[in-house]
Each structure stands twice: as C-alpha cells, then as structure tokens.
Write an enzyme that holds these catalytic residues in place. Structure first.
Site, PDB file in Angstrom:
ATOM      1  N   TYR A   1       4.423  -3.868  19.033  1.00 51.84           N
ATOM      2  CA  TYR A   1       4.942  -4.367  17.750  1.00 51.84           C
ATOM      3  C   TYR A   1       5.381  -5.836  17.883  1.00 51.84           C
ATOM      4  CZ  TYR A   1       8.500  -5.293  14.192  1.00 51.84           C
ATOM      5  OH  TYR A   1       9.256  -5.881  13.219  1.00 51.84           O
TER       6      TYR A   1
ATOM      7  N   ASN B   1      16.580   3.689  13.835  1.00 56.05           N
ATOM      8  CA  ASN B   1      17.580   2.616  13.885  1.00 56.05           C
ATOM      9  C   ASN B   1      18.983   3.160  13.650  1.00 56.05           C
ATOM     10  OD1 ASN B   1      14.976   0.956  12.366  1.00 56.05           O
ATOM     11  ND2 ASN B   1      15.759   0.299  14.340  1.00 56.05           N
TER      12      ASN B   1
ATOM     13  N   THR C   1      12.796  -9.330  18.028  1.00 59.35           N
ATOM     14  CA  THR C   1      12.069  -8.632  19.091  1.00 59.35           C
ATOM     15  C   THR C   1      11.142  -9.589  19.856  1.00 59.35           C
ATOM     16  OG1 THR C   1      10.946  -6.537  19.542  1.00 59.35           O
ATOM     17  CG2 THR C   1      10.071  -7.832  17.768  1.00 59.35           C
TER      18      THR C   1
ATOM     19  N   TYR D   1      14.345 -12.209  12.084  1.00 63.02           N
ATOM     20  CA  TYR D   1      15.509 -11.431  11.668  1.00 63.02           C
ATOM     21  C   TYR D   1      16.152 -10.773  12.876  1.00 63.02           C
ATOM     22  CZ  TYR D   1      12.431 -11.048   7.499  1.00 63.02           C
ATOM     23  OH  TYR D   1      11.563 -11.256   6.457  1.00 63.02           O
ATOM     24  N   PHE D   2      17.478 -10.699  12.849  1.00 58.53           N
ATOM     25  CA  PHE D   2      18.174  -9.880  13.829  1.00 58.53           C
ATOM     26  C   PHE D   2      18.231  -8.440  13.266  1.00 58.53           C
ATOM     27  CE2 PHE D   2      18.981 -12.328  17.617  1.00 58.53           C
ATOM     28  CZ  PHE D   2      18.288 -13.461  17.247  1.00 58.53           C
TER      29      PHE D   2
ATOM     30  N   ASN E   1       0.827  -1.215   0.000  1.00 57.84           N
ATOM     31  CA  ASN E   1       0.000   0.000   0.000  1.00 57.84           C
ATOM     32  C   ASN E   1       0.859   1.261   0.000  1.00 57.84           C
ATOM     33  OD1 ASN E   1       0.968   0.088   2.576  1.00 57.84           O
ATOM     34  ND2 ASN E   1      -1.030   0.065   3.605  1.00 57.84           N
ATOM     35  N   LEU E   2       2.187   1.087  -0.032  1.00 59.73           N
ATOM     36  CA  LEU E   2       3.154   2.200  -0.121  1.00 59.73           C
ATOM     37  C   LEU E   2       3.072   3.142   1.085  1.00 59.73           C
ATOM     38  CD1 LEU E   2       2.938   3.026  -3.962  1.00 59.73           C
ATOM     39  CD2 LEU E   2       4.506   1.447  -2.801  1.00 59.73           C
TER      40      LEU E   2
ATOM     41  N   LYS F   1       3.974  -9.713  16.306  1.00 63.20           N
ATOM     42  CA  LYS F   1       4.761 -10.788  15.672  1.00 63.20           C
ATOM     43  C   LYS F   1       4.479 -12.123  16.364  1.00 63.20           C
ATOM     44  CE  LYS F   1       6.858  -8.327  12.539  1.00 63.20           C
ATOM     45  NZ  LYS F   1       6.415  -8.462  11.137  1.00 63.20           N
TER      46      LYS F   1
ATOM     47  N   SER G   1      10.715 -11.413  13.973  1.00 57.84           N
ATOM     48  CA  SER G   1      11.781 -10.508  14.417  1.00 57.84           C
ATOM     49  C   SER G   1      12.388 -11.023  15.706  1.00 57.84           C
ATOM     50  CB  SER G   1      11.157  -9.131  14.661  1.00 57.84           C
ATOM     51  OG  SER G   1      12.043  -8.306  15.373  1.00 57.84           O
TER      52      SER G   1
ATOM     53  N   ARG H   1      24.544  -5.645  19.055  1.00 58.75           N
ATOM     54  CA  ARG H   1      23.516  -6.280  18.227  1.00 58.75           C
ATOM     55  C   ARG H   1      24.162  -7.136  17.138  1.00 58.75           C
ATOM     56  NH1 ARG H   1      21.211  -4.449  21.771  1.00 58.75           N
ATOM     57  NH2 ARG H   1      19.274  -3.228  21.871  1.00 58.75           N
TER      58      ARG H   1
HETATM   59  P1  NAD Z   1       9.343  -1.527   5.472  1.00 54.58           P
HETATM   60  O1  NAD Z   1       8.430  -0.603   6.201  1.00 54.58           O
HETATM   61  O2  NAD Z   1      10.412  -0.941   4.645  1.00 54.58           O
HETATM   62  O3  NAD Z   1       8.477  -2.515   4.558  1.00 54.58           O
HETATM   63  C1  NAD Z   1       7.179  -2.919   4.893  1.00 54.58           C
HETATM   64  C2  NAD Z   1       6.305  -2.669   3.672  1.00 54.58           C
HETATM   65  O4  NAD Z   1       4.975  -3.102   3.959  1.00 54.58           O
HETATM   66  C3  NAD Z   1       6.235  -1.195   3.295  1.00 54.58           C
HETATM   67  O5  NAD Z   1       6.532  -1.081   1.912  1.00 54.58           O
HETATM   68  C4  NAD Z   1       4.794  -0.809   3.591  1.00 54.58           C
HETATM   69  O6  NAD Z   1       4.328   0.181   2.701  1.00 54.58           O
HETATM   70  C5  NAD Z   1       4.067  -2.133   3.441  1.00 54.58           C
HETATM   71  N1  NAD Z   1       2.819  -2.270   4.220  1.00 54.58           N
HETATM   72  C6  NAD Z   1       2.635  -2.050   5.540  1.00 54.58           C
HETATM   73  N2  NAD Z   1       1.355  -2.309   5.870  1.00 54.58           N
HETATM   74  C7  NAD Z   1       0.720  -2.721   4.736  1.00 54.58           C
HETATM   75  C8  NAD Z   1      -0.602  -3.127   4.445  1.00 54.58           C
HETATM   76  N3  NAD Z   1      -1.582  -3.141   5.364  1.00 54.58           N
HETATM   77  N4  NAD Z   1      -0.910  -3.488   3.176  1.00 54.58           N
HETATM   78  C9  NAD Z   1       0.054  -3.465   2.211  1.00 54.58           C
HETATM   79  N5  NAD Z   1       1.326  -3.077   2.435  1.00 54.58           N
HETATM   80  C10 NAD Z   1       1.647  -2.708   3.685  1.00 54.58           C
HETATM   81  O7  NAD Z   1       9.949  -2.541   6.550  1.00 54.58           O
HETATM   82  P2  NAD Z   1      11.129  -3.607   6.398  1.00 54.58           P
HETATM   83  O8  NAD Z   1      12.239  -3.151   7.242  1.00 54.58           O
HETATM   84  O9  NAD Z   1      11.356  -3.940   4.990  1.00 54.58           O
HETATM   85  O10 NAD Z   1      10.457  -4.828   7.165  1.00 54.58           O
HETATM   86  C11 NAD Z   1       9.823  -5.898   6.473  1.00 54.58           C
HETATM   87  C12 NAD Z   1       9.286  -6.887   7.483  1.00 54.58           C
HETATM   88  O11 NAD Z   1      10.355  -7.354   8.292  1.00 54.58           O
HETATM   89  C13 NAD Z   1       8.257  -6.326   8.444  1.00 54.58           C
HETATM   90  O12 NAD Z   1       7.285  -7.315   8.685  1.00 54.58           O
HETATM   91  C14 NAD Z   1       9.047  -6.047   9.691  1.00 54.58           C
HETATM   92  O13 NAD Z   1       8.238  -6.093  10.841  1.00 54.58           O
HETATM   93  C15 NAD Z   1      10.049  -7.179   9.671  1.00 54.58           C
HETATM   94  N6  NAD Z   1      11.296  -6.917  10.391  1.00 54.58           N
HETATM   95  C16 NAD Z   1      12.040  -5.805  10.082  1.00 54.58           C
HETATM   96  C17 NAD Z   1      13.230  -5.553  10.788  1.00 54.58           C
HETATM   97  C18 NAD Z   1      14.064  -4.346  10.496  1.00 54.58           C
HETATM   98  O14 NAD Z   1      14.888  -3.972  11.350  1.00 54.58           O
HETATM   99  N7  NAD Z   1      13.945  -3.701   9.356  1.00 54.58           N
HETATM  100  C19 NAD Z   1      13.644  -6.435  11.791  1.00 54.58           C
HETATM  101  C20 NAD Z   1      12.877  -7.550  12.062  1.00 54.58           C
HETATM  102  C21 NAD Z   1      11.698  -7.787  11.347  1.00 54.58           C
HETATM  103  N1  UFG Z   2      21.199   3.115  18.967  1.00 55.10           N
HETATM  104  C1  UFG Z   2      21.870   4.277  19.312  1.00 55.10           C
HETATM  105  N2  UFG Z   2      21.528   5.430  18.687  1.00 55.10           N
HETATM  106  C2  UFG Z   2      20.530   5.491  17.749  1.00 55.10           C
HETATM  107  C3  UFG Z   2      19.842   4.303  17.402  1.00 55.10           C
HETATM  108  C4  UFG Z   2      20.198   3.137  18.044  1.00 55.10           C
HETATM  109  O1  UFG Z   2      22.752   4.252  20.170  1.00 55.10           O
HETATM  110  O2  UFG Z   2      20.240   6.573  17.239  1.00 55.10           O
HETATM  111  C5  UFG Z   2      21.603   1.842  19.595  1.00 55.10           C
HETATM  112  C6  UFG Z   2      20.492   1.144  20.357  1.00 55.10           C
HETATM  113  O3  UFG Z   2      20.432   1.591  21.690  1.00 55.10           O
HETATM  114  C7  UFG Z   2      20.921  -0.321  20.218  1.00 55.10           C
HETATM  115  C8  UFG Z   2      21.589  -0.381  18.850  1.00 55.10           C
HETATM  116  O4  UFG Z   2      21.966   0.962  18.551  1.00 55.10           O
HETATM  117  O5  UFG Z   2      21.886  -0.632  21.196  1.00 55.10           O
HETATM  118  C9  UFG Z   2      20.678  -0.887  17.741  1.00 55.10           C
HETATM  119  O6  UFG Z   2      19.476  -0.124  17.736  1.00 55.10           O
HETATM  120  P1  UFG Z   2      18.422  -0.224  16.523  1.00 55.10           P
HETATM  121  O7  UFG Z   2      17.325   0.750  16.820  1.00 55.10           O
HETATM  122  O8  UFG Z   2      19.115  -0.092  15.226  1.00 55.10           O
HETATM  123  O9  UFG Z   2      17.916  -1.732  16.612  1.00 55.10           O
HETATM  124  P2  UFG Z   2      17.172  -2.505  17.789  1.00 55.10           P
HETATM  125  O10 UFG Z   2      18.009  -3.699  18.102  1.00 55.10           O
HETATM  126  O11 UFG Z   2      16.826  -1.617  18.903  1.00 55.10           O
HETATM  127  O12 UFG Z   2      15.806  -2.934  17.106  1.00 55.10           O
HETATM  128  C10 UFG Z   2      15.706  -3.334  15.741  1.00 55.10           C
HETATM  129  C11 UFG Z   2      14.301  -3.039  15.246  1.00 55.10           C
HETATM  130  C12 UFG Z   2      13.329  -3.901  15.976  1.00 55.10           C
HETATM  131  C13 UFG Z   2      13.718  -5.334  15.785  1.00 55.10           C
HETATM  132  C14 UFG Z   2      15.120  -5.563  16.272  1.00 55.10           C
HETATM  133  C15 UFG Z   2      15.548  -6.971  16.010  1.00 55.10           C
HETATM  134  O13 UFG Z   2      13.983  -1.675  15.463  1.00 55.10           O
HETATM  135  O14 UFG Z   2      12.043  -3.723  15.452  1.00 55.10           O
HETATM  136  O15 UFG Z   2      16.005  -4.684  15.596  1.00 55.10           O
HETATM  137  O16 UFG Z   2      15.338  -7.311  14.690  1.00 55.10           O
HETATM  138  F1  UFG Z   2      12.902  -6.116  16.491  1.00 55.10           F
END
Ligand code: NAD
Ligand code: UFG
Length: 340
Positions: A148, A198, A126, A176-177, A32-33, A152, A124, A230
């Site tokens: 969040y 992040n 998380t 995913y980490f 849905n962008l 999951k 995740s 991490r």
């Molecule tokens: P992202 O936001 O870049 O991608 C998610 C996409 O889903 C987006 O393009 C958004 O527009 C679309 N979307 C959201 N809700 C929707 C809906 N109702 N219908 C259609 N499209 C929808 O995020 P990402 O980082 O690519 O993450 C992808 C997946 O991985 C997510 O499920 C996220 O929770 C999971 N994940 C991400 C991380 C991370 O750190 N990036 C870590 C662990 C898990």
């Molecule tokens: N951090 C900083 N400064 C910042 C951002 C982060 O010091 O501006 C530190 C955080 O305290 C942490 C590390 O950098 O120690 C990583 O932080 P991120 O926010 O990049 O990642 P997290 O591990 O907190 O969480 C991310 C996603 C979660 C997901 C998790 C595991 O945000 O949704 O990774 O996949 F669940």
C-alpha cells in the site's frame, strides 16, 4: 471552481466534498463505491444545502472517466480514490498497484488531454516507514514497508516526473497522519467494512457493543505508557487542508509536498481514555503482542503547511473523539442501515 473529487463518497472524500460545497465550489464526485455508500453523498448535499454531481465510475475504466471530463469543465482534481488496507495490500499486491497506480495514471492522462493541470493527491505518512527521529519532516527519505505504501510512493514519483516534464502543472501531495473524527453533525463519518483495522473505528464499535474489547497491540514500546503513539488529526481539519492546497494551486504552478498532522502524538491508552470520557462507557482492553510492521511512534512536523498554506489543525483530541462518538452512536451500523 469546478472540482472533480475522486473517491468522494469515502471517509475523507465525503468530508472534503462537504467543505468544498460550503466554500462555494462546484463538485463532481466519481467513485466506484467499492468501499463506500452513495448515502454519504446524499447526506453531504443535505448538510451543505447544495447539490453535487455524482458519477459511479471506476478509475480503471478510462473511457467512462474521459466522459466525465468531456461533460463538465473541470478546473482541478482532488484524488482520494484508492484501496487503503495495509494487510490486504500484502496479500493482493497486484490489485493494489493496479487500482492505485494505474487508476492514477488513467486520471492524469485524461487531465492532460483536457488541459486540467491542478492536482491534489492523498498520500500518507506510511511513505515514511519507521523513521528514527521525530517529528517527521517532509524531506526525510521515503521507505514504505508494505505494498500500500509503495503505491503511494510510486504515485508521488510519477507526479514528480510529470511536473519536471511540464511546469504548467500545479501539484500538491498531502501526506496525512492519522485521520479520525467526523463532521460535528453526526451525519457523516467513517464506516469501515467488516472488523475495523484502525484504532478509533475499533474503539467506537466496542463502545456501541458490536465488538467485546479493544486489542491493544503492544505494551512495551519505548513510549511513556508502552503503547504506540500516533498523530491523530480531525478529519474536518484535514478536509480544510485540501481547500488551502487548492487555493495555493489557483495562484501558482509547482510541486508541493505537505504533512497534514497536528504535530502532537497520543498513545493508544490516551485515545481509549479520551473515548471513554466521550461516550461515558468503559472500553475493555486486551493487551496483545505488537502488530507486525507497526512503528512505536509517529508524529508530524506540520510547520511547512502552516508557513506555505496558512493551515493549521485546530481541533483537539477531545473534539475528535466526541465527533467520532456522535457519528457512531447515531449510526451504529454505519450507512447501510440508512438511519442518521
Ligand atoms: P475510503 O476507502 O473511505 O475512500 C476511498 C474511496 O475511493 C472509496 O469511496 C472507494 O469506493 C473509492 N475507490 C477506490 N478505488 C476506486 C476506483 N478504482 N475508482 C473509483 N473509486 C474508487 O478511504 P479514506 O480513508 O477516505 O482515504 C482516502 C484517501 O486517503 C486514500 O487515497 C487513502 O489511501 C488516503 N489515506 C487515508 C488514510 C486513513 O487513515 N484513512 C491515511 C492516509 C492516507
Ligand atoms: N492499534 C491498537 N489496536 C487496534 C488498532 C490499532 O492497539 O485495534 C494501535 C496500533 O498498534 C497503533 C495505533 O493504534 O499503535 C494506531 O493504529 P491505526 O491502525 O489506527 O493507524 P496506523 O498508524 O497503524 O496506520 C494508519 C493507516 C495507514 C496510514 C497511517 C498514517 O492504517 O494506512 O495511519 O496515515 F498510512
């Protein structure tokens, strides 16, 4: 195979779509962008040298989603679409449950109706909360600490119940980490809205001068340099993990859960130093109190994925930050500016 990728315009979805096309699969993306740009998909097509099909569909619109399945013989689904901001989920829990859980239920119901039973789910690390022992194996109890993470776990539970009700399903739950990095072309990458939450997107914006300094959240954690540790994983390695999971589901049904990480942790200061090497500029730091809810240390035991999928993360931290920097420096304002 013909694969439906939900959330395929997003950060991990766009990289996975590219690898799927490179591996010879046909891809239908629905997104849905809300947190992405269609431009990412145009660039994926250019990089792959092959077209994909894109439908701008919200998973909460069940009729529109059903039409996608009616129009194309989908054989498997990789489900990325979700809202992913931890802080936002605390403020808007109902929106997060609605989008992430109801959206997934809609998708699973339509899949069942169309006899599509291969499903790869983006979970995740998380879901583990703040475990006391490292590395984290898939079998430890789940204890998410924010809405969040609860969404999951809720979906993981639904998938477990679904498989137990009908063992024709093949389901891979991928936890995913910390994904970072970008395709080495510098054409696609992570493009967060507003100020990044992040670490690496934040550092990248400091490096291009969009933000003045990096806030370092906490300096007296029980880690070698006092900052949080991490398990950062290159997004291309992560994308390839999805292809391996799909290969497994081609041949067998079952409910499988895998950590996708490297098995090695880096501190905030180590990542900032690596990024300085990559961009050749200083990253000014400002030490702040710890961010509420942050664990001190988190890294995976990825051996199950290696044993059962034959997958292992190959790319090192320097590859990750070099590729993040290439993306950020060539696209300082992300996709919106249309450059690249
Ligand atoms: P992202 O936001 O870049 O991608 C998610 C996409 O889903 C987006 O393009 C958004 O527009 C679309 N979307 C959201 N809700 C929707 C809906 N109702 N219908 C259609 N499209 C929808 O995020 P990402 O980082 O690519 O993450 C992808 C997946 O991985 C997510 O499920 C996220 O929770 C999971 N994940 C991400 C991380 C991370 O750190 N990036 C870590 C662990 C898990
Ligand atoms: N951090 C900083 N400064 C910042 C951002 C982060 O010091 O501006 C530190 C955080 O305290 C942490 C590390 O950098 O120690 C990583 O932080 P991120 O926010 O990049 O990642 P997290 O591990 O907190 O969480 C991310 C996603 C979660 C997901 C998790 C595991 O945000 O949704 O990774 O996949 F669940």
């Amino acid at each position: 195979m013909k694969i439906l990728v939900t959330g395929g315009a997003g950060y991990i979805g766009s990289h996975t779509t590219l690898e799927l096309l490179r591996a010879g699969h046909d891809v239908v993306v629905v997104d849905n962008l809300i947190n992405s740009h269609e431009e990412a998909l145009r660039r994926v097509e250019r990089l792959a040298g092959r077209p994909l099909a894109f439908q701008k569909v919200d998973l909460l619109n069940k009729e529109a989603l059903a039409e996608v399945f009616a129009a194309a013989p989908i054989e498997a689904v990789i489900h990325f679409a979700a809202l992913k901001s931890v802080g936002e989920s605390v403020v808007q829990p109902l929106r997060y449950y609605q989008n992430n859980v109801t959206g997934t239920l809609n998708l699973l119901e339509i899949m069942e109706r169309h006899n599509v039973r291969r499903f790869v789910f983006s979970s995740s690390a998380t879901v583990y909360g703040d475990p006391k022992t490292m590395p984290i194996t898939e079998d430890i109890p789940l204890s998410p600490v924010n809405p969040y993470g609860q969404t999951k776990v809720a979906v993981e539970n639904i998938l477990g119940d679904l498989y137990r009700s009908d063992d024709r399903w093949g389901i891979a739950i991928l936890r995913y980490f910390n994904p970072i990095g970008a395709d080495p072309s510098g054409q696609i990458g992570e493009d967060p809205n507003g100020i990044p939450n992040n670490l690496v997107p934040y550092i990248a914006q400091v490096a291009v001068g969009r933000l003045p300094h990096l806030p370092v959240y906490g300096h007296d954690y029980p880690t070698p340099d006092g900052t949080g540790v991490r398990d950062y994983i290159h997004v291309v390695d992560l994308a390839l993990g999805h292809i391996r999971a799909l290969d497994k589901l081609r041949g067998e049904t079952g409910l499988f859960v895998y950590n996708l990480g490297t098995g090695r942790g880096y501190s905030v200061l180590e990542v900032a130093a690596a990024f300085e090497r990559a961009c050749g500029r200083p990253i000014p730091l400002r030490v702040l109190p710890p961010r509420p809810g942050d664990a001190a240390v988190s890294y995976a035991d990825p051996t199950r994925a290696e044993r059962e999928l034959g997958w292992r993360a190959e790319r090192a931290l320097d590859d990750m930050v070099n590729d993040s920097w290439r993306w950020q420096s060539r696209n300082p304002d992300g996709y919106a500016a249309g450059g690249g």
